[in-house]
Design an enzyme around this catalytic site. Sequence first.
Site, PDB file in Angstrom:
ATOM      1  N   HIS A 129      -8.722 102.115 -70.966  1.00  0.00           N
ATOM      2  CA  HIS A 129     -10.292 101.752 -70.710  1.00  0.00           C
ATOM      3  C   HIS A 129     -11.158 102.896 -71.090  1.00  0.00           C
ATOM      4  O   HIS A 129     -11.049 104.071 -70.951  1.00  0.00           O
ATOM      5  CB  HIS A 129     -10.122 101.650 -69.050  1.00  0.00           C
ATOM      6  CG  HIS A 129      -9.390 100.488 -68.566  1.00  0.00           C
ATOM      7  ND1 HIS A 129      -8.580 100.628 -67.359  1.00  0.00           N
ATOM      8  CD2 HIS A 129      -9.104  99.365 -68.927  1.00  0.00           C
ATOM      9  CE1 HIS A 129      -7.882  99.553 -67.165  1.00  0.00           C
ATOM     10  NE2 HIS A 129      -8.343  98.653 -68.095  1.00  0.00           N
ATOM     11  N   ARG A 175     -14.295 103.472 -70.768  1.00  0.00           N
ATOM     12  CA  ARG A 175     -15.180 104.560 -70.078  1.00  0.00           C
ATOM     13  C   ARG A 175     -14.541 105.437 -69.267  1.00  0.00           C
ATOM     14  O   ARG A 175     -15.077 106.354 -68.613  1.00  0.00           O
ATOM     15  CB  ARG A 175     -16.067 103.522 -68.927  1.00  0.00           C
ATOM     16  CG  ARG A 175     -15.153 102.907 -67.991  1.00  0.00           C
ATOM     17  CD  ARG A 175     -15.888 102.019 -67.128  1.00  0.00           C
ATOM     18  NE  ARG A 175     -15.122 101.143 -66.270  1.00  0.00           N
ATOM     19  CZ  ARG A 175     -15.714  99.997 -65.505  1.00  0.00           C
ATOM     20  NH1 ARG A 175     -16.782  99.802 -65.861  1.00  0.00           N
ATOM     21  NH2 ARG A 175     -14.891  99.328 -64.777  1.00  0.00           N
ATOM     22  N   GLU A 176     -13.452 105.718 -69.221  1.00  0.00           N
ATOM     23  CA  GLU A 176     -12.470 106.535 -68.291  1.00  0.00           C
ATOM     24  C   GLU A 176     -12.080 107.903 -69.354  1.00  0.00           C
ATOM     25  O   GLU A 176     -11.096 108.139 -69.721  1.00  0.00           O
ATOM     26  CB  GLU A 176     -11.243 105.868 -68.017  1.00  0.00           C
ATOM     27  CG  GLU A 176     -11.664 104.894 -66.958  1.00  0.00           C
ATOM     28  CD  GLU A 176     -10.311 104.046 -66.586  1.00  0.00           C
ATOM     29  OE1 GLU A 176      -9.184 104.317 -66.934  1.00  0.00           O
ATOM     30  OE2 GLU A 176     -10.603 102.627 -65.978  1.00  0.00           O
ATOM     31  N   ARG A 178     -15.400  98.755 -70.704  1.00  0.00           N
ATOM     32  CA  ARG A 178     -13.919  99.385 -70.379  1.00  0.00           C
ATOM     33  C   ARG A 178     -12.974  98.408 -71.319  1.00  0.00           C
ATOM     34  O   ARG A 178     -11.986  99.017 -71.483  1.00  0.00           O
ATOM     35  CB  ARG A 178     -13.831  98.663 -68.800  1.00  0.00           C
ATOM     36  CG  ARG A 178     -12.299  98.215 -68.303  1.00  0.00           C
ATOM     37  CD  ARG A 178     -12.374  97.318 -66.866  1.00  0.00           C
ATOM     38  NE  ARG A 178     -11.063  96.852 -66.598  1.00  0.00           N
ATOM     39  CZ  ARG A 178     -10.285  97.393 -66.104  1.00  0.00           C
ATOM     40  NH1 ARG A 178     -10.589  98.605 -65.249  1.00  0.00           N
ATOM     41  NH2 ARG A 178      -9.396  96.949 -65.508  1.00  0.00           N
ATOM     42  N   ASN A 230      -5.154  96.377 -70.337  1.00  0.00           N
ATOM     43  CA  ASN A 230      -4.242  96.640 -69.152  1.00  0.00           C
ATOM     44  C   ASN A 230      -4.139  95.338 -68.369  1.00  0.00           C
ATOM     45  O   ASN A 230      -3.483  95.638 -67.353  1.00  0.00           O
ATOM     46  CB  ASN A 230      -4.786  97.720 -68.405  1.00  0.00           C
ATOM     47  CG  ASN A 230      -3.699  98.425 -67.686  1.00  0.00           C
ATOM     48  OD1 ASN A 230      -2.379  98.557 -68.041  1.00  0.00           O
ATOM     49  ND2 ASN A 230      -3.990  98.970 -66.575  1.00  0.00           N
ATOM     50  N   ARG A 231      -4.239  94.392 -69.085  1.00  0.00           N
ATOM     51  CA  ARG A 231      -3.955  92.884 -68.380  1.00  0.00           C
ATOM     52  C   ARG A 231      -3.379  91.892 -69.618  1.00  0.00           C
ATOM     53  O   ARG A 231      -3.180  90.916 -69.451  1.00  0.00           O
ATOM     54  CB  ARG A 231      -5.025  92.129 -67.920  1.00  0.00           C
ATOM     55  CG  ARG A 231      -5.878  92.717 -66.784  1.00  0.00           C
ATOM     56  CD  ARG A 231      -5.074  93.022 -65.384  1.00  0.00           C
ATOM     57  NE  ARG A 231      -5.861  93.509 -64.472  1.00  0.00           N
ATOM     58  CZ  ARG A 231      -6.087  94.698 -64.162  1.00  0.00           C
ATOM     59  NH1 ARG A 231      -5.328  95.761 -65.144  1.00  0.00           N
ATOM     60  NH2 ARG A 231      -6.600  95.217 -63.455  1.00  0.00           N
ATOM     61  N   HIS A 247      -5.111 106.891 -66.308  1.00  0.00           N
ATOM     62  CA  HIS A 247      -6.617 106.327 -66.050  1.00  0.00           C
ATOM     63  C   HIS A 247      -7.574 106.884 -65.130  1.00  0.00           C
ATOM     64  O   HIS A 247      -7.130 108.046 -64.514  1.00  0.00           O
ATOM     65  CB  HIS A 247      -6.103 104.747 -65.502  1.00  0.00           C
ATOM     66  CG  HIS A 247      -5.603 103.879 -66.187  1.00  0.00           C
ATOM     67  ND1 HIS A 247      -6.552 102.689 -66.513  1.00  0.00           N
ATOM     68  CD2 HIS A 247      -4.291 103.692 -66.865  1.00  0.00           C
ATOM     69  CE1 HIS A 247      -5.546 102.101 -67.386  1.00  0.00           C
ATOM     70  NE2 HIS A 247      -4.404 102.544 -67.621  1.00  0.00           N
ATOM     71  N   SER A 248      -8.813 106.333 -64.860  1.00  0.00           N
ATOM     72  CA  SER A 248      -9.522 107.020 -63.758  1.00  0.00           C
ATOM     73  C   SER A 248     -10.442 105.765 -62.978  1.00  0.00           C
ATOM     74  O   SER A 248     -10.627 105.025 -63.703  1.00  0.00           O
ATOM     75  CB  SER A 248     -10.477 108.124 -64.307  1.00  0.00           C
ATOM     76  OG  SER A 248     -11.831 107.427 -65.035  1.00  0.00           O
ATOM     77  N   TYR A 249     -10.734 105.996 -61.703  1.00  0.00           N
ATOM     78  CA  TYR A 249     -10.422 107.040 -60.930  1.00  0.00           C
ATOM     79  C   TYR A 249      -9.876 106.634 -59.553  1.00  0.00           C
ATOM     80  O   TYR A 249      -9.771 105.853 -59.484  1.00  0.00           O
ATOM     81  CB  TYR A 249     -11.810 108.079 -60.917  1.00  0.00           C
ATOM     82  CG  TYR A 249     -12.967 106.922 -59.928  1.00  0.00           C
ATOM     83  CD1 TYR A 249     -13.626 106.087 -60.854  1.00  0.00           C
ATOM     84  CD2 TYR A 249     -13.015 107.132 -58.809  1.00  0.00           C
ATOM     85  CE1 TYR A 249     -14.455 105.349 -59.999  1.00  0.00           C
ATOM     86  CE2 TYR A 249     -13.868 106.416 -57.886  1.00  0.00           C
ATOM     87  CZ  TYR A 249     -14.597 105.262 -58.806  1.00  0.00           C
ATOM     88  OH  TYR A 249     -15.531 104.399 -57.872  1.00  0.00           O
ATOM     89  N   TYR A 284      -4.461  97.047 -55.981  1.00  0.00           N
ATOM     90  CA  TYR A 284      -4.627  95.837 -55.882  1.00  0.00           C
ATOM     91  C   TYR A 284      -3.884  95.023 -56.950  1.00  0.00           C
ATOM     92  O   TYR A 284      -3.183  95.989 -57.500  1.00  0.00           O
ATOM     93  CB  TYR A 284      -6.121  95.151 -56.325  1.00  0.00           C
ATOM     94  CG  TYR A 284      -6.668  96.013 -57.621  1.00  0.00           C
ATOM     95  CD1 TYR A 284      -6.386  95.869 -58.747  1.00  0.00           C
ATOM     96  CD2 TYR A 284      -7.746  96.903 -57.164  1.00  0.00           C
ATOM     97  CE1 TYR A 284      -6.743  96.818 -59.823  1.00  0.00           C
ATOM     98  CE2 TYR A 284      -8.242  97.660 -58.336  1.00  0.00           C
ATOM     99  CZ  TYR A 284      -7.932  97.627 -59.388  1.00  0.00           C
ATOM    100  OH  TYR A 284      -8.374  98.537 -60.259  1.00  0.00           O
ATOM    101  N   GLU A 287      -4.206 107.715 -61.595  1.00  0.00           N
ATOM    102  CA  GLU A 287      -5.815 107.399 -61.520  1.00  0.00           C
ATOM    103  C   GLU A 287      -6.281 108.820 -61.408  1.00  0.00           C
ATOM    104  O   GLU A 287      -6.096 109.496 -60.097  1.00  0.00           O
ATOM    105  CB  GLU A 287      -6.151 106.583 -60.326  1.00  0.00           C
ATOM    106  CG  GLU A 287      -5.617 105.090 -60.601  1.00  0.00           C
ATOM    107  CD  GLU A 287      -6.713 104.231 -61.646  1.00  0.00           C
ATOM    108  OE1 GLU A 287      -7.673 104.863 -61.996  1.00  0.00           O
ATOM    109  OE2 GLU A 287      -6.395 103.218 -61.848  1.00  0.00           O
TER     110      GLU A 287
HETATM  111  O1  0X9 Z   1      -7.165  97.784 -62.785  1.00  0.00           O
HETATM  112  C1  0X9 Z   1      -6.362  98.645 -63.553  1.00  0.00           C
HETATM  113  O2  0X9 Z   1      -6.117  98.367 -64.634  1.00  0.00           O
HETATM  114  C2  0X9 Z   1      -6.334 100.246 -63.256  1.00  0.00           C
HETATM  115  N1  0X9 Z   1      -7.328 100.903 -62.510  1.00  0.00           N
HETATM  116  S1  0X9 Z   1      -8.752 101.071 -63.322  1.00  0.00           S
HETATM  117  O3  0X9 Z   1      -9.804 101.559 -62.478  1.00  0.00           O
HETATM  118  N2  0X9 Z   1      -8.364 102.611 -64.215  1.00  0.00           N
HETATM  119  O4  0X9 Z   1      -9.047 100.269 -64.121  1.00  0.00           O
HETATM  120  C3  0X9 Z   1      -4.961 100.098 -62.189  1.00  0.00           C
HETATM  121  C4  0X9 Z   1      -3.818  99.547 -63.037  1.00  0.00           C
HETATM  122  C5  0X9 Z   1      -2.619 100.343 -62.523  1.00  0.00           C
HETATM  123  N3  0X9 Z   1      -1.554  99.616 -62.480  1.00  0.00           N
HETATM  124  C6  0X9 Z   1      -0.662  99.866 -63.391  1.00  0.00           C
HETATM  125  N4  0X9 Z   1      -1.038  99.945 -64.776  1.00  0.00           N
HETATM  126  N5  0X9 Z   1       0.445  99.744 -62.899  1.00  0.00           N
HETATM  127 ZN    ZN Z   2      -8.392 102.408 -66.136  1.00  0.00          ZN
END
Ligand code: 0X9
Ligand code: ZN
Length: 421
Positions: free
Chosen positions: A190, A192-193, A244, A261-262, A314-316, A363, A385
Site C-alpha cells: 500500500h 501510503r504506508e 493506497r 492486497n485484494r 503494512h500500517s497501521y 475485517y 500492521e
Molecule cells: O486491508 C488490508 O489490506 C490490510 N490493512 S491495511 O490498513 N494496511 O490496508 C490488512 C490485510 C491483512 N490481511 C492479510 N494480508 N492477511
Molecule cells: Zn496496508
Amino acid sequence: MSLLFTLLVLTCAFVVDQVSTEEDKAVSYSGYQVWRITALSKEEHQAVLKMIEHFGLELWRWQESQTINTPIDVLVPPQSQIKVKQQLDEANISFVVKVADLQEDINDENPNLNASSYNTKAAHRMDWMSYHRLDDIYGYLNYLADTYPNIVQLINIGASYENRTLYVVRISNSSKPDTQPAVWIDGGFHAREWITHALATYIIQQLVEEPANAKLLFNIDWYIMPVVNPDGYEYSHVINRLWRRSRSNTGSRRCQGVDLNRNFDFKWGGPGSSNNPCADTFKGSKAFSEPEAVAYSKFIKSKSNQIKLYLSLHSYGQLILLPWGYEREYPSDYNETLALANLAASKFRAFSYRVGTTVDLLYRASGNSADWAKSIGIKYVYTVELPIRGFVLPASFILPVSKDFFPALDVLASKISTIPH
Ligand code: 0X9
Ligand code: ZN
C-alpha cells in the site's frame, strides 16, 4: 431524509473522485481531520459505520465485528465536520480529534529529506532519518549489490504498470543459496504506508551492513522486496499522500489503480473486496490482473519450498495478523503459528502488538497476499500492521519502530532456521 442522504453521498463521492483524479497538482488535505470514534455497543458500532458510509468518509482503521470499545478512525473532510459531529452528538457517541489538520502533519512528516546527504558525493543517499523517494531506495539496493556481491543479489522480477523495475534483494552468505530455509519480507503493498518501505530497507541494511547481525544469516536466505507498489509509492510522494492502490488503468476514467492486497488468486473477489474501481479495496478486473501481483506471486511460487516464513509489512495498528483473512476460518496448524507469533510479540518493548487472524482483529479481506502465501503451503505467514497513529507518521519514528522490530525478527528467524529444508 433519504433524499438528503443521497445528495450527501453524491456530493462526497464527487469530492473524493475529484481528489483522486487531479493529475498534475498535489492534493491538499488542509483542514482534513482524523477522528477516533468509540462505539460502546454493537448498535452504536453499526450506526457509526452506516453514518460513515452515508457521508462517503474514508475509514482508516476499523473492525468489522465490534468488540467493546473498538475505536474507529475516520478521515473527515472540512465540509463534513459539522454534520458528522451533529450526528455523533445526537446519538451520544463520543469521539476525539486525533489529527487536527492532516496537511500540517503531512508538511511536518518528512523534514530531513533535503537536508540529508543530497548535496554530497556519497555512494548512496539512503538513511533512516527521512522517508526516501524510489530513486534513493533503488540507488541503495544497487549500491549494496555492487559493494557486497558475495552476499547481496539484486533480482529484477518484472516491471510495474508504469514500467518501474520490481526488485527483490537476496541476502545470503551460503555458498549454495537455495538449499536452506528462506525468509520472505515485503513492504509497500500500500503506497501510503511509508513506514513499511522504511522498515524493509532498514532490515536489509541491518542484515548486510551490521556485523552484529551476521548470526541472522546463519542457515537462512533472505528475500526482501521493499517496494511492491513503486508506481503508487511515487504517486503518494508527488500527488496524493494518501494513495493506497497501484496506478493501472481500471477502465474507469476517473479512478485508477487496484488494491494489490485484494488481487491475489485465492478466494479472489470474496467479502472485503470491492467491484468499484473507485474504492480503496478495488479487487481488479480478475485475479492477478496487476503486473505487480503477477511478478510477486511468480517469484514466491518459484521459492515456495524454501520459504518458511512470510512477513508482509503494512500500517497501521500494531497487529500481527494470521490467516485466514477471507473468512472467519483457521488453518489446521493455527495453534502452532499462533504460538510463534505470540513469542515474537512478547519481544517488542517500545510498541505493543496484538496477535490474531485478520478477520478477528480487523475485517475480511478476500484476495489478500498472505492468504495466497498460506494457500501455496508456506507455513509461517504473518501480516504485520506497524505502529502507530495513522498513515502519516513523522520520520523520527522510523528508527524507534525499526529497532523495536529486530528482537521479534530474531525470534522468528531462529525458529525457521531449524526447519529442515
Ligand atoms: O486491508 C488490508 O489490506 C490490510 N490493512 S491495511 O490498513 N494496511 O490496508 C490488512 C490485510 C491483512 N490481511 C492479510 N494480508 N492477511
Ligand atoms: Zn496496508
